[in-house]
Write an enzyme that holds these catalytic residues in place. Structure first.
Site, PDB file in Angstrom:
ATOM      1  N   LYS A  89       1.108  -1.197   0.041  1.00  0.00           N
ATOM      2  CA  LYS A  89      -0.716   0.304  -0.061  1.00  0.00           C
ATOM      3  C   LYS A  89       1.206   1.341   0.344  1.00  0.00           C
ATOM      4  O   LYS A  89       1.762   1.273   1.300  1.00  0.00           O
ATOM      5  CB  LYS A  89      -1.001  -0.113   1.752  1.00  0.00           C
ATOM      6  CG  LYS A  89      -2.113   1.453   1.110  1.00  0.00           C
ATOM      7  CD  LYS A  89      -2.669   1.089   2.895  1.00  0.00           C
ATOM      8  CE  LYS A  89      -3.749   2.453   2.604  1.00  0.00           C
ATOM      9  NZ  LYS A  89      -2.881   3.477   2.628  1.00  0.00           N
ATOM     10  N   GLY A 136       4.667   3.469  11.251  1.00  0.00           N
ATOM     11  CA  GLY A 136       4.160   4.788  10.719  1.00  0.00           C
ATOM     12  C   GLY A 136       3.946   4.706  12.262  1.00  0.00           C
ATOM     13  O   GLY A 136       4.606   4.794  13.353  1.00  0.00           O
ATOM     14  N   SER A 137       3.085   5.692  12.928  1.00  0.00           N
ATOM     15  CA  SER A 137       2.284   6.083  13.672  1.00  0.00           C
ATOM     16  C   SER A 137       2.093   5.690  14.914  1.00  0.00           C
ATOM     17  O   SER A 137       1.508   4.042  14.559  1.00  0.00           O
ATOM     18  CB  SER A 137       1.280   7.317  13.687  1.00  0.00           C
ATOM     19  OG  SER A 137       0.323   6.861  13.345  1.00  0.00           O
ATOM     20  N   GLY A 197      -1.756   5.009  14.109  1.00  0.00           N
ATOM     21  CA  GLY A 197      -2.033   4.479  12.967  1.00  0.00           C
ATOM     22  C   GLY A 197      -1.587   2.330  12.304  1.00  0.00           C
ATOM     23  O   GLY A 197      -2.366   1.975  12.780  1.00  0.00           O
ATOM     24  N   GLY A 198      -0.591   2.149  13.523  1.00  0.00           N
ATOM     25  CA  GLY A 198      -0.140   1.144  13.516  1.00  0.00           C
ATOM     26  C   GLY A 198      -0.799   0.093  14.521  1.00  0.00           C
ATOM     27  O   GLY A 198      -0.963  -1.162  14.194  1.00  0.00           O
ATOM     28  N   GLU A 205       6.411  -0.712  13.515  1.00  0.00           N
ATOM     29  CA  GLU A 205       7.805   0.503  14.222  1.00  0.00           C
ATOM     30  C   GLU A 205       6.689   0.900  13.988  1.00  0.00           C
ATOM     31  O   GLU A 205       5.997   1.917  12.912  1.00  0.00           O
ATOM     32  CB  GLU A 205       8.942   0.456  13.431  1.00  0.00           C
ATOM     33  CG  GLU A 205       9.475   1.626  13.743  1.00  0.00           C
ATOM     34  CD  GLU A 205      10.540   2.086  12.744  1.00  0.00           C
ATOM     35  OE1 GLU A 205      10.790   3.028  12.437  1.00  0.00           O
ATOM     36  OE2 GLU A 205      11.570   1.530  12.153  1.00  0.00           O
ATOM     37  N   CYS A 220      13.106   8.386  12.970  1.00  0.00           N
ATOM     38  CA  CYS A 220      12.350   7.230  13.948  1.00  0.00           C
ATOM     39  C   CYS A 220      14.021   7.573  15.321  1.00  0.00           C
ATOM     40  O   CYS A 220      12.961   6.941  16.243  1.00  0.00           O
ATOM     41  CB  CYS A 220      12.163   5.838  13.738  1.00  0.00           C
ATOM     42  SG  CYS A 220      12.890   4.919  12.223  1.00  0.00           S
ATOM     43  N   GLU A 275       6.735  10.738  21.765  1.00  0.00           N
ATOM     44  CA  GLU A 275       7.706  10.576  20.787  1.00  0.00           C
ATOM     45  C   GLU A 275       6.961  12.155  20.299  1.00  0.00           C
ATOM     46  O   GLU A 275       5.820  12.410  20.031  1.00  0.00           O
ATOM     47  CB  GLU A 275       7.079  10.289  19.771  1.00  0.00           C
ATOM     48  CG  GLU A 275       8.371  10.162  18.144  1.00  0.00           C
ATOM     49  CD  GLU A 275       8.666   9.007  16.938  1.00  0.00           C
ATOM     50  OE1 GLU A 275       9.140   9.670  15.845  1.00  0.00           O
ATOM     51  OE2 GLU A 275       7.336   8.431  16.635  1.00  0.00           O
TER      52      GLU A 275
END
Length: 505
Positions: A182, A239-240, A243-244, A263, A300, A389
């Site tokens: 994606k 990603g965030s 979202g993750g 991650e 990251c 973060e």
């Protein structure tokens, strides 16, 4: 010649249009229209990947290595076009894109060499003992086998190294698993041209058409459909946290739960031990500032928090960092949304009790300027909001009142990708006490360095306890990352002609 995207999806070797489109939002240069992904396109791509799996999983290690090397060559053939559209879409400088491209193709070639060697398969053999008493033992052999089609989500902050042909894709293809990506809507043109490179490489090496597909972004339903598709067997994500975690929960709620290798985020704390602070405060403060603003802080592994004992050395460390940050001009961020989130993160940190503003510069629009704050160890321990973060060039100095408070901060950390100790020889006793604590908190522990560089080598671990990643036993960088997309299979009394080819040698 300049690259003009056609805006289509790549489904099993064919460029495919969509009913709706979205417009890219480049940092500079022309905008382009791209087809929006749909649940039907997801189904077509995944079914093609499943059709390809039996063929691709049975290919020799040498053939898959040739495929990976062909991908690297085709990416290099498009080097100038990738850099051009990549800089337009992301605002990243040419040098950064060129370095990231080198990392991406180098990773493909490293994985090719690694799978040719075959040691990653962890092959084991126990010979039959027909005369063993009280019961005979059968012949047993074990090998790692590919798990099936893998879904990969492109990352916003690495348009090459963690995207269409990035680490997750390279690892899955090396393992023998077809991939459905994606694409990220922040750099769809970059994704398209890299997908074309993979398409050509697959044709060059006679790989099945469904070995790779790219579905462009534009709709969250695409990601949800991808992780919930019953033929997908694992997911790679960078990603965030929000979202993750949402996708992770969907994977766990499936009738057949699957591994989600995500991650999700890290503040990558640095601990400055006392003798090092006394002797090198200015040097470390300046170095930390340089690491904070690298790539507008959109790494990251950005070391967002520094823990140092309160006192004159801490004053010098903070002053040196502030002076270094004062000379940094605003930098363009990857997307408007990321720039907005950085502003919100700054406000959250600044609004904390007993948080002092040290150095803040203003920026407008999609740009970000550095921000430096400091607080006490007591205030940091009392406010979990300060532990989260902030994606961007923001640093927080935590001034611990004592060695005991510093240890308390270390024990209270959530999972991290990295932790760092800055120390001199005289700090060895303190470091021995701190190191076992930090080892439980992160996948990579550094001494006297800054974590923003992640080497693509055999020994690298890029992962850590939650929320740094969703699987503390895995890494998304380095050759060990291939193991995420393999599973052990034991064969008992299996005739040689039925065993996988890789067991022959």
């Amino acid at each position: 010649m300049p690259f003009t995207p056609h805006g289509k999806h790549l489904i099993a070797g064919e460029w495919t249009e969509g009913e709706k489109t979205f417009a890219s939002t480049p940092a500079h240069g022309p905008s382009h229209d791209f087809a929006v992904g749909t649940e039907d396109l997801v189904d077509r791509a995944v079914r093609a990947a499943e059709d390809a799996f039996e063929i691709y999983a049975a290919t020799s290690r040498s053939a898959r290595a040739d495929f990976l090397e062909a991908i690297a060559e085709e990416i290099e053939e498009r080097a100038e076009q990738i850099t051009e559209i990549g800089t337009q879409e992301t605002g990243l400088p040419e040098g950064r894109l060129e370095g990231e491209r080198g990392r991406t193709v180098g990773q493909m070639r490293l994985f090719a060499d690694h799978i040719r060697d075959g040691a990653y398969l962890d092959r084991r053999h126990d010979e039959a003992k027909p005369d063993r008493a009280p019961a005979p033992r059968p012949e047993l052999v074990m090998i790692q086998r590919p798990i099936g089609p893998v879904a990969v989500f492109g990352a916003s902050n690495f348009p090459l190294a963690f995207s269409v042909a990035g680490g997750d894709t390279a690892a899955a293809l090396a393992a023998g698993c077809p991939v459905v990506v994606k694409g990220h809507s922040a750099h769809p043109g970059t994704g398209e041209i890299v997908a074309e490179a993979i398409k050509v490489a697959a044709a060059r090496t006679d790989m099945p058409a469904g070995v790779f597909s790219l579905i462009q972004g534009g709709d969250r339903k695409v990601g949800q459909a991808l992780v919930q598709h019953p033929l997908i067997k694992a997911v790679g994500f960078t990603g965030s946290l929000s979202g993750g975690r949402a996708l992770y929960d969907l994977c766990a709620q499936r009738p057949e739960p699957i591994p989600f290798f995500g991650e999700l985020g890290s503040v990558n704390p640095m601990f400055v031990l006392d003798t090092a602070a006394e002797t090198r405060a200015e040097e470390m403060g300046k170095g930390w500032a340089g690491s904070l603003v690298m790539g507008a802080g959109q790494f990251c592994t950005n070391p967002g928090i520094a823990i140092i004992t309160d006192g004159a050395a801490a004053d010098r460390f903070v002053k040196a960092a502030a002076e270094a940050l004062a000379g940094v001009q605003p930098q363009v961020m990857l997307t408007d949304r990321i720039a907005d989130a950085y502003g919100e993160g700054r406000a959250r940190v600044a609004g904390g009790a007993d948080v002092e503003v040290v150095q803040v510069a203003e920026a407008t629009g999609r740009s970000a300027a550095p921000a430096l704050y400091q607080t006490t160890g007591e205030a940091f321990l009392a406010n979990p909001e300060l532990h989260h973060e902030v994606f961007g060039p923001l640093g927080l100095v935590v001034r611990a009142a004592s060695e005991d408070e510093r240890m308390q901060i270390a024990r209270g950390l959530e999972g991290q990708l990295t932790v760092t100790m800055h120390m001199d020889d005289a700090d060895m006793e303190d470091a021995r006490a701190l190191a076992p604590v930090l080892e439980r908190k992160a996948g990579r522990v550094l001494v006297n360095g800054f974590p923003t560089g992640v080497e693509v080598v055999d020994s690298m671990v890029h992962g850590g306890p939650y929320p740094a990643s969703t699987n503390f036993g895995a890494t998304s960088v380095g050759t060990l990352s291939i193991r995420r997309f393999l599973r052990p299979v034991c064969y008992q009394n299996m005739p040689a002609g039925l065993l996988p080819e890789s067991l022959d040698d």
